[in-house]
Design an enzyme around this catalytic site. Structure first.
Site, PDB file in Angstrom:
ATOM      1  N   TYR A  16      68.741 -37.798   2.517  1.00  0.00           N
ATOM      2  CA  TYR A  16      68.597 -38.012   3.960  1.00  0.00           C
ATOM      3  C   TYR A  16      69.365 -36.994   4.799  1.00  0.00           C
ATOM      4  O   TYR A  16      69.317 -37.058   6.029  1.00  0.00           O
ATOM      5  CB  TYR A  16      69.095 -39.416   4.335  1.00  0.00           C
ATOM      6  CG  TYR A  16      68.390 -40.531   3.603  1.00  0.00           C
ATOM      7  CD1 TYR A  16      67.096 -40.906   3.961  1.00  0.00           C
ATOM      8  CD2 TYR A  16      69.010 -41.202   2.557  1.00  0.00           C
ATOM      9  CE1 TYR A  16      66.437 -41.930   3.295  1.00  0.00           C
ATOM     10  CE2 TYR A  16      68.361 -42.232   1.881  1.00  0.00           C
ATOM     11  CZ  TYR A  16      67.078 -42.589   2.249  1.00  0.00           C
ATOM     12  OH  TYR A  16      66.435 -43.597   1.587  1.00  0.00           O
ATOM     13  N   HIS A  21      67.036 -38.865  11.542  1.00  0.00           N
ATOM     14  CA  HIS A  21      67.852 -40.076  11.680  1.00  0.00           C
ATOM     15  C   HIS A  21      69.342 -39.774  11.495  1.00  0.00           C
ATOM     16  O   HIS A  21      70.179 -40.609  11.826  1.00  0.00           O
ATOM     17  CB  HIS A  21      67.396 -41.097  10.633  1.00  0.00           C
ATOM     18  CG  HIS A  21      67.230 -42.492  11.159  1.00  0.00           C
ATOM     19  ND1 HIS A  21      67.139 -42.811  12.502  1.00  0.00           N
ATOM     20  CD2 HIS A  21      67.132 -43.685  10.503  1.00  0.00           C
ATOM     21  CE1 HIS A  21      66.985 -44.121  12.639  1.00  0.00           C
ATOM     22  NE2 HIS A  21      66.990 -44.674  11.448  1.00  0.00           N
ATOM     23  N   PHE A  67      74.587 -47.046   5.076  1.00  0.00           N
ATOM     24  CA  PHE A  67      73.191 -46.850   5.462  1.00  0.00           C
ATOM     25  C   PHE A  67      72.984 -47.389   6.876  1.00  0.00           C
ATOM     26  O   PHE A  67      73.686 -48.275   7.342  1.00  0.00           O
ATOM     27  CB  PHE A  67      72.199 -47.473   4.468  1.00  0.00           C
ATOM     28  CG  PHE A  67      72.109 -46.689   3.184  1.00  0.00           C
ATOM     29  CD1 PHE A  67      71.225 -45.624   3.074  1.00  0.00           C
ATOM     30  CD2 PHE A  67      72.931 -46.988   2.109  1.00  0.00           C
ATOM     31  CE1 PHE A  67      71.156 -44.881   1.908  1.00  0.00           C
ATOM     32  CE2 PHE A  67      72.876 -46.257   0.941  1.00  0.00           C
ATOM     33  CZ  PHE A  67      71.987 -45.197   0.837  1.00  0.00           C
ATOM     34  N   ASN A  69      70.936 -49.233   8.681  1.00  0.00           N
ATOM     35  CA  ASN A  69      70.694 -50.603   9.137  1.00  0.00           C
ATOM     36  C   ASN A  69      71.899 -51.518   9.010  1.00  0.00           C
ATOM     37  O   ASN A  69      71.890 -52.635   9.537  1.00  0.00           O
ATOM     38  CB  ASN A  69      69.513 -51.207   8.378  1.00  0.00           C
ATOM     39  CG  ASN A  69      68.201 -50.538   8.731  1.00  0.00           C
ATOM     40  OD1 ASN A  69      68.149 -49.636   9.564  1.00  0.00           O
ATOM     41  ND2 ASN A  69      67.134 -50.957   8.096  1.00  0.00           N
ATOM     42  N   ASN A 115      67.876 -49.704  14.826  1.00  0.00           N
ATOM     43  CA  ASN A 115      68.487 -50.650  13.889  1.00  0.00           C
ATOM     44  C   ASN A 115      69.981 -50.427  13.686  1.00  0.00           C
ATOM     45  O   ASN A 115      70.727 -51.378  13.434  1.00  0.00           O
ATOM     46  CB  ASN A 115      67.765 -50.605  12.543  1.00  0.00           C
ATOM     47  CG  ASN A 115      66.404 -51.264  12.599  1.00  0.00           C
ATOM     48  OD1 ASN A 115      66.164 -52.146  13.421  1.00  0.00           O
ATOM     49  ND2 ASN A 115      65.506 -50.829  11.737  1.00  0.00           N
TER      50      ASN A 115
END
Length: 198
Positions: A16, A21, A67, A69, A115
């Site tokens: 990622y 994001h 992470f 969320n 989120n």
């Protein structure tokens, strides 16, 4: 000594690293590198942490390893450990509802469907924390459907063209953060919200 807590939101891991994001991670890594400060993992804070001084201000930077969320668990751990007032916290986060390169600095507010912010609000039981939202642009429509391909967009890698724009954005945000000790916050808010990367 004044203390400022900058928390960049993103997802840990190479998969990622360069995703849209992970704007919060990328910006704080750039700021930390500028001051020759390395991030070190602190399990009790559920984050990698970096610290340095600018004049009479201590800047503490955090990259949660929970992470996206579950970002709130890391923020809660940071607040509890340092006994932080919420007005000392700045969350750096991507925003798909803002055009690429636009910046929005708000002192408080809802999650806006993000989120990571939703998790923070749930864990702190408050919306009263500052957030700097950086636009990544809207996701494309899925061909033949009326749905937006949101997940692929936010988790997709930043293109070279996007990077050129975001480099200017990061430079502007970092310059503003560096002047938190010399400029009024209202002035910084106006500077960032009126920024035009063109």
């Amino acid at each position: 000594m004044h203390e400022i807590y900058l928390i960049g939101l993103g997802n840990p891991g190479k998969k990622y690293y360069n995703s849209r994001h992970n704007i919060g991670f990328l910006l704080l890594e750039k700021l930390s590198k500028k001051y020759n400060s390395n991030f070190l993992l602190k399990d009790k804070l559920k984050s990698s942490c970096s610290e340095f001084q600018i004049n009479n201000y201590t800047f503490r930077l955090f990259l949660p390893n929970t992470f996206m969320n579950n970002s709130g668990y890391a923020v809660r751990a940071i607040v509890d450990w340092y006994k932080v007032n919420l007005d000392q916290i700045f969350i750096i986060v991507d925003d798909k509802d803002l055009p690429l390169g636009k910046i929005r600095f708000r002192r408080k507010g809802s999650s806006g469907g993000h989120n990571g912010l939703k998790s923070i609000i749930e864990q702190l039981q408050s919306q009263n924390f500052k957030r700097i939202r950086i636009g990544i642009g809207s996701p494309p429509l899925i061909k033949g459907e009326n749905n937006f391909n949101t997940i692929s967009h936010v988790l997709g890698n930043i293109s070279l063209e996007e990077k050129l724009i975001l480099d200017k954005v990061f430079k502007r945000v970092i310059e503003s953060l560096e002047h938190l000790n010399t400029k009024k916050e209202d002035h910084i808010i106006n500077e960032l919200n009126s920024f035009n990367q063109d």
